[in-house]
Structures are given as structure tokens and as C-alpha cells.
Design an enzyme around this catalytic site. Structure first.
Site, PDB file in Angstrom:
ATOM      1  N   GLU A 119      12.828 -36.022   0.589  1.00  0.00           N
ATOM      2  CA  GLU A 119      13.870 -35.918  -0.448  1.00  0.00           C
ATOM      3  C   GLU A 119      14.976 -34.950  -0.025  1.00  0.00           C
ATOM      4  OE1 GLU A 119      14.590 -37.396  -3.153  1.00  0.00           O
ATOM      5  OE2 GLU A 119      12.809 -38.353  -3.986  1.00  0.00           O
ATOM      6  N   LYS A 132      12.299 -32.376  -7.200  1.00  0.00           N
ATOM      7  CA  LYS A 132      12.017 -32.080  -8.604  1.00  0.00           C
ATOM      8  C   LYS A 132      10.806 -32.901  -9.033  1.00  0.00           C
ATOM      9  CE  LYS A 132      13.929 -32.155 -13.266  1.00  0.00           C
ATOM     10  NZ  LYS A 132      15.119 -32.404 -14.099  1.00  0.00           N
ATOM     11  N   LYS A 138      11.877 -27.574  -7.736  1.00  0.00           N
ATOM     12  CA  LYS A 138      11.633 -27.338  -9.154  1.00  0.00           C
ATOM     13  C   LYS A 138      10.408 -28.101  -9.613  1.00  0.00           C
ATOM     14  CE  LYS A 138      13.774 -28.168 -13.592  1.00  0.00           C
ATOM     15  NZ  LYS A 138      14.916 -28.730 -14.283  1.00  0.00           N
TER      16      LYS A 138
HETATM   17  C1  PBG Z   1      16.518 -32.734 -16.833  1.00  0.00           C
HETATM   18  C2  PBG Z   1      16.129 -31.326 -16.724  1.00  0.00           C
HETATM   19  C3  PBG Z   1      14.915 -30.760 -17.085  1.00  0.00           C
HETATM   20  C4  PBG Z   1      15.002 -29.415 -16.843  1.00  0.00           C
HETATM   21  C5  PBG Z   1      16.259 -29.171 -16.340  1.00  0.00           C
HETATM   22  N1  PBG Z   1      16.940 -30.366 -16.260  1.00  0.00           N
HETATM   23  C6  PBG Z   1      13.700 -31.265 -17.698  1.00  0.00           C
HETATM   24  C7  PBG Z   1      13.156 -32.553 -17.521  1.00  0.00           C
HETATM   25  O1  PBG Z   1      13.146 -33.125 -16.439  1.00  0.00           O
HETATM   26  O2  PBG Z   1      12.671 -33.034 -18.544  1.00  0.00           O
HETATM   27  C8  PBG Z   1      13.884 -28.453 -17.101  1.00  0.00           C
HETATM   28  C9  PBG Z   1      14.205 -27.049 -17.141  1.00  0.00           C
HETATM   29  C10 PBG Z   1      13.139 -26.214 -17.686  1.00  0.00           C
HETATM   30  O3  PBG Z   1      12.044 -26.693 -18.033  1.00  0.00           O
HETATM   31  O4  PBG Z   1      13.387 -25.018 -17.787  1.00  0.00           O
HETATM   32  N2  PBG Z   1      17.884 -32.930 -16.723  1.00  0.00           N
END
Ligand code: PBG
Length: 327
Positions: free
Chosen positions: A234, A197, A249
Site C-alpha cells: 500500500e 489504514k 493507522k
Molecule cells: C474515516 C476516518 C476514520 C478515522 C479518521 N478518518 C474512521 C473510520 O475509518 O471509520 C478514525 C479516527 C479515530 O478513530 O480517531 N474517514
């Protein structure tokens, strides 16, 4: 003049021919719908930066879950937005907290007819908006956070989540969650690990969606956009810790990473088409600059082509509807 020896155009001559030779396709079961449930709402609340997406009430969330089942979606992912936040995100581990209650409500409504997934992270629940708790210097404290994640996993699983999805990028999070679930007799609850991520500017609209309290950024825990090889590291760590599925992601700006992960992962791979990806296409389409349906379809197809078995997308329900129509 000599004729071309090879004519790839032959396989593009008709829709039937193109369908025959398509390498990947889309099916509702591959799609996971991310949803938001907000405490103390009486009406679903539109999210300005994500046209068509709402913060749900309990009732509208349950209806969305039923619709997801009817459409044959693969998964239903839930994020919770509490009315009250504190330094440690205690609403996240409260069985009566907004997300945990919603999990129970959705499970009661749809049972095992769809995979119920819950976001396992503290950012919606902390008053500082970070994904973990802070130490005295204001830094995100990895190991103190792990202890809370472990509790959160058990509470979410007991509420009825089939799959918990740790998204906080703390080192060792999958291991502590797996151990906590197993120790609580929840060995069948699976873990979808947000393995690679990245710290992304494209999370912008999500921050509105969850009323984020964050100031600053998440660059000490989410990955740097420059790094490709590190994603494999990771993923390997999460696999060793017991991840059942791994995720990349965001999706569209990270299709190279996704392809790498898909090539090496022995477990199913997910990709999250995030809020900013959604918002960009919606905005361009609203301006008449692109064909909305074609762009949505192509974007999700590209994520499948790069190697995702399943895709989290805010278009999951609409796309599944189109796929049904098409049949
Ligand atoms: C954090 C989280 C995020 C998203 C899902 N879970 C955002 C972040 O890291 O600030 C983003 C999802 C999206 O942008 O659609 N728990």
C-alpha cells in the site's frame, strides 16, 4: 564471584544521564491535532466517549487553531460534520460545506503559521456513512468515488488547506488527487496519504465524534488486521502515485507495521493514535488504574520510537503544554 562486564544501568543513574542517552523524544512540532467542526452548533459539544474532546463551533475551532500555533504544534487536522447528508456526500465538495468553510476560516485566522490539514473522505458526508459512493448492489464503488475525491481535493485546497489527507482507502486515490490538484494549478498543495489504514474496532469513539451513519463495516476497503506485508505494498503504491507523506493507522496495535514502513519510506511517516487508543487510556486513568500523564507520554513516545516522524493525537495540545512546562 566475577563482576558483570556490562552494566547498562550506569546510563540510567540520574535523570540527566537518561536524558543524555534518550534515543527519541517528543517535540510539539511532531504533533498533529485532529479536530472536529460541526455545522449548526452554538456551543462546543463534548464527545462522551472521548472525554476532553469536543465538536467545535467555528469560533472555538479558530481558538483551537490559534492555541495550536502558540504551542508550536506541527499540524492542525480538520474533520467536518455536516447538518445534512446525502448518498454522494455532496456537502464535501460544496465550497460552502462545513469543512470547506472551516478550512477557509482557520486559514484566515492563522495563515501559514501551522500546517492546515483536511480529511479527504466521504464518510462524514454520506447518509450511509461509507467512505465512498455505492453502486446498485450497495458496494463501495472505487472509481466513482475517485472522481469525487478529485473534486474534493481541489475544493479543500482552494479553501486554504496546505495538505489534504485522503483517508478512504480507495485504490488510486492519491494519483487522482495529485492530478486534480496539479491540473487546477495547486501543485504546492501536499498529500498526506493514509497509506496503511486498517479496519479497526478502535475507531469506535470516532464514530460518535462524527455522528457516523455507518451500519456494517469497512472491511472491503480498509486493511485486514492480520496483514503486515500488505502495508508495504500500500505504501509503495501511494509513493508511486505521488504521496508526500505516508501514514499508518491506528498506531498502538500496529507498531510493527509502523516500524516496517519507517524502515522503507523515503518520505516522512505519520501515525494516527486514534480515538479508541485515546478513550482506553482516558478511561483507565479516570478509574485511577494508570497514571494519566505518564501513560499518555509513554504511548506517544512508543509511536515515535517505532518510527513515526509525526503523530496525530488528540492529546497534541496538552502534551505540547507539558513539554513546554518541562523546559
Ligand atoms: C474515516 C476516518 C476514520 C478515522 C479518521 N478518518 C474512521 C473510520 O475509518 O471509520 C478514525 C479516527 C479515530 O478513530 O480517531 N474517514
Amino acid at each position: 564471584m566475577s563482576f558483570p562486564a556490562h552494566r547498562p544501568r550506569r546510563l540510567r543513574t540520574t535523570p540527566a544521564m537518561r536524558r543524555l542517552v534518550a534515543e527519541v523524544d517528543l517535540a510539539p512540532r511532531q504533533l498533529i491535532l485532529p479536530t472536529f467542526i460541526r455545522e449548526d452548533l452554538t456551543e462546543p459539544q463534548p464527545i462522551t466517549s472521548m472525554p476532553g474532546v469536543v465538536q467545535h463551533t467555528t469560533d472555538s475551532l479558530k481558538r483551537a487553531a490559534v492555541e495550536a500555533v502558540e504551542l508550536g504544534l506541527g499540524g492542525f487536522m480538520m474533520f467536518g460534520i455536516p447538518a445534512h447528508r446525502d448518498a454522494t456526500g455532496s456537502a464535501g465538495i460544496d465550497p460552502e460545506g462545513v469543512l470547506n468553510r472551516a478550512i477557509a476560516d482557520v486559514r484566515a485566522e492563522v495563515g501559514d503559521d501551522i500546517v492546515i490539514m483536511s480529511d479527504l473522505c466521504l464518510d462524514e458526508f454520506t447518509d450511509h456513512g461509507h467512505c465512498g459512493v455505492l453502486d446498485e448492489e450497495g458496494r463501495v464503488d472505487n472509481d466513482a468515488t475517485l472522481a469525487i475525491y478529485a473534486q474534493m481535493a481541489v475544493v479543500q485546497a482552494e479553501a486554504g488547506a496546505h495538505m489534504v489527507a485522503p483517508s478512504g482507502m480507495m485504490d488510486g486515490q492519491v494519483a487522482v488527487i495529485r492530478q486534480a490538484l496539479d491540473a487546477a494549478g495547486l501543485a504546492d498543495t501536499s498529500v498526506l496519504a493514509y497509506a496503511a489504514k486498517y479496519a479497526s474496532a478502535f475507531y469506535g469513539p470516532f464514530r460518535e465524534a462524527v455522528d457516523s451513519q455507518l451500519s456494517g463495516d469497512r472491511r472491503t476497503y480498509q486493511m485486514d488486521a492480520s496483514n503486515r506485508r500488505e502495508a508495504i505494498h500500500e505504501v509503495e503504491l501511494d509513493l508511486a502515485e505521488g504521496a508526500d507523506l505516508v501514514m499508518v493507522k491506528p498506531a498502538m496495535s500496529y507498531l510493527d507495521v509502523l516500524a516496517d514502513v519507517a524502515a522503507m519510506s523515503p518520505v516522512p511517516v505519520s501515525a494516527y493514535q486514534i480515538s479508541g487508543e485515546y478513550a482506553m487510556i482516558e478511561a483507565a486513568a479516570a478509574n485511577g488504574w494508570i497514571d494519566r500523564r505518564a501513560a499518555v507520554t509513554e504511548s506517544v513516545l512508543s509511536i515515535r520510537r517505532a518510527g513515526a516522524d509525526t503523530v496525530l493525537t488528540y492529546w497534541a495540545a496538552e502534551l505540547a503544554g507539558w513539554l513546554k512546562e518541562g523546559k
